[in-house]
Design a protein around this motif. Sequence first.
Motif, PDB file in Angstrom:
ATOM      1  N   ASP A  78      53.346  36.356 -38.498  1.00  0.00           N
ATOM      2  CA  ASP A  78      52.072  36.643 -37.858  1.00  0.00           C
ATOM      3  C   ASP A  78      52.135  36.010 -36.469  1.00  0.00           C
ATOM      4  N   PRO A  79      52.142  36.806 -35.409  1.00  0.00           N
ATOM      5  CA  PRO A  79      52.327  36.244 -34.068  1.00  0.00           C
ATOM      6  C   PRO A  79      51.152  35.412 -33.571  1.00  0.00           C
ATOM      7  N   ARG A  80      49.986  35.597 -34.163  1.00  0.00           N
ATOM      8  CA  ARG A  80      48.808  34.832 -33.730  1.00  0.00           C
ATOM      9  C   ARG A  80      48.933  33.369 -34.123  1.00  0.00           C
ATOM     10  N   THR A  81      49.520  33.124 -35.287  1.00  0.00           N
ATOM     11  CA  THR A  81      49.607  31.757 -35.804  1.00  0.00           C
ATOM     12  C   THR A  81      51.041  31.250 -35.915  1.00  0.00           C
ATOM     13  N   ASP A  82      52.015  32.124 -35.636  1.00  0.00           N
ATOM     14  CA  ASP A  82      53.442  31.809 -35.765  1.00  0.00           C
ATOM     15  C   ASP A  82      53.773  31.360 -37.186  1.00  0.00           C
ATOM     16  N   THR A  83      53.149  32.011 -38.163  1.00  0.00           N
ATOM     17  CA  THR A  83      53.404  31.661 -39.561  1.00  0.00           C
ATOM     18  C   THR A  83      54.174  32.772 -40.257  1.00  0.00           C
ATOM     19  N   LEU A  84      54.991  32.361 -41.189  1.00  0.00           N
ATOM     20  CA  LEU A  84      55.803  33.271 -41.979  1.00  0.00           C
ATOM     21  C   LEU A  84      54.951  33.891 -43.076  1.00  0.00           C
ATOM     22  N   ARG A  85      54.848  35.216 -43.095  1.00  0.00           N
ATOM     23  CA  ARG A  85      54.020  35.911 -44.080  1.00  0.00           C
ATOM     24  C   ARG A  85      54.760  36.133 -45.401  1.00  0.00           C
ATOM     25  N   ASN A  86      56.072  36.213 -45.363  1.00  0.00           N
ATOM     26  CA  ASN A  86      56.833  36.536 -46.563  1.00  0.00           C
ATOM     27  C   ASN A  86      57.665  35.347 -47.053  1.00  0.00           C
ATOM     28  N   ALA A  87      57.061  34.170 -47.000  1.00  0.00           N
ATOM     29  CA  ALA A  87      57.744  32.960 -47.467  1.00  0.00           C
ATOM     30  C   ALA A  87      58.214  33.149 -48.906  1.00  0.00           C
ATOM     31  N   GLY A  88      59.435  32.727 -49.181  1.00  0.00           N
ATOM     32  CA  GLY A  88      60.006  32.860 -50.512  1.00  0.00           C
ATOM     33  C   GLY A  88      60.603  34.226 -50.780  1.00  0.00           C
ATOM     34  N   ARG A  89      60.440  35.148 -49.844  1.00  0.00           N
ATOM     35  CA  ARG A  89      60.956  36.506 -50.034  1.00  0.00           C
ATOM     36  C   ARG A  89      61.775  36.970 -48.834  1.00  0.00           C
ATOM     37  N   THR A  90      62.233  36.042 -48.024  1.00  0.00           N
ATOM     38  CA  THR A  90      62.957  36.403 -46.806  1.00  0.00           C
ATOM     39  C   THR A  90      64.325  37.009 -47.089  1.00  0.00           C
ATOM     40  N   ALA A  91      64.937  36.660 -48.204  1.00  0.00           N
ATOM     41  CA  ALA A  91      66.270  37.183 -48.540  1.00  0.00           C
ATOM     42  C   ALA A  91      66.199  38.359 -49.511  1.00  0.00           C
ATOM     43  N   ALA A  92      65.043  38.974 -49.646  1.00  0.00           N
ATOM     44  CA  ALA A  92      64.872  40.073 -50.599  1.00  0.00           C
ATOM     45  C   ALA A  92      65.775  41.265 -50.283  1.00  0.00           C
ATOM     46  N   LEU A  93      66.197  41.404 -49.035  1.00  0.00           N
ATOM     47  CA  LEU A  93      67.028  42.539 -48.653  1.00  0.00           C
ATOM     48  C   LEU A  93      68.496  42.148 -48.471  1.00  0.00           C
ATOM     49  N   ALA A  94      68.860  40.958 -48.913  1.00  0.00           N
ATOM     50  CA  ALA A  94      70.240  40.489 -48.760  1.00  0.00           C
ATOM     51  C   ALA A  94      71.222  41.337 -49.558  1.00  0.00           C
TER      52      ALA A  94
END
Length: 170
Positions: free
Chosen positions: A135-151
Amino acid sequence: MRLLKPATLLALTLATPIVAAPAPKIAATSFAQLKTPLPLPYDEAANARAQIAAARARAKAGHKFLLVDLGGNWCLDCRILAGTMDLPALHSFLARHYEIVTVDVGRFDKNMDIAAHYGLDGHFGGGVPSVLIIDPRTDTLRNAGRTAALADARTLTPQALADWLAQWTR
């Protein structure tokens, strides 16, 4: 009734996908239908921090999410993801909902500070590609814990990749 602590509620809110746009229908039913050779999406000489800062500003102004694709040109799954994202239906969908930056991580020895900034370390808990939805407004990761889902992108269909990317749209 049990009340959640504010920190827990915030964490759950940030990790919950926002489903506002249905995934586009992808005509390709297998990766054999992708353009060959597969793209080499990661610019090894790029200034990743500057690219992310510029994309974040565009995302904020355009009310989009920032999608940071961490990977390397040596990685087949990274190249399959890039080739799928280049399919016309998915490419136009992504352009409407995301500002996208590809970040070369070398052999997990480059730009690791970017991954660390969003709470990832080492091999990102599953390898590459690791996709960060920010989210660019808060610089927060929206998909925490799922970043490697496409590995393991090669085990998914192009439609499954499109569906995964669509779940984080606004």
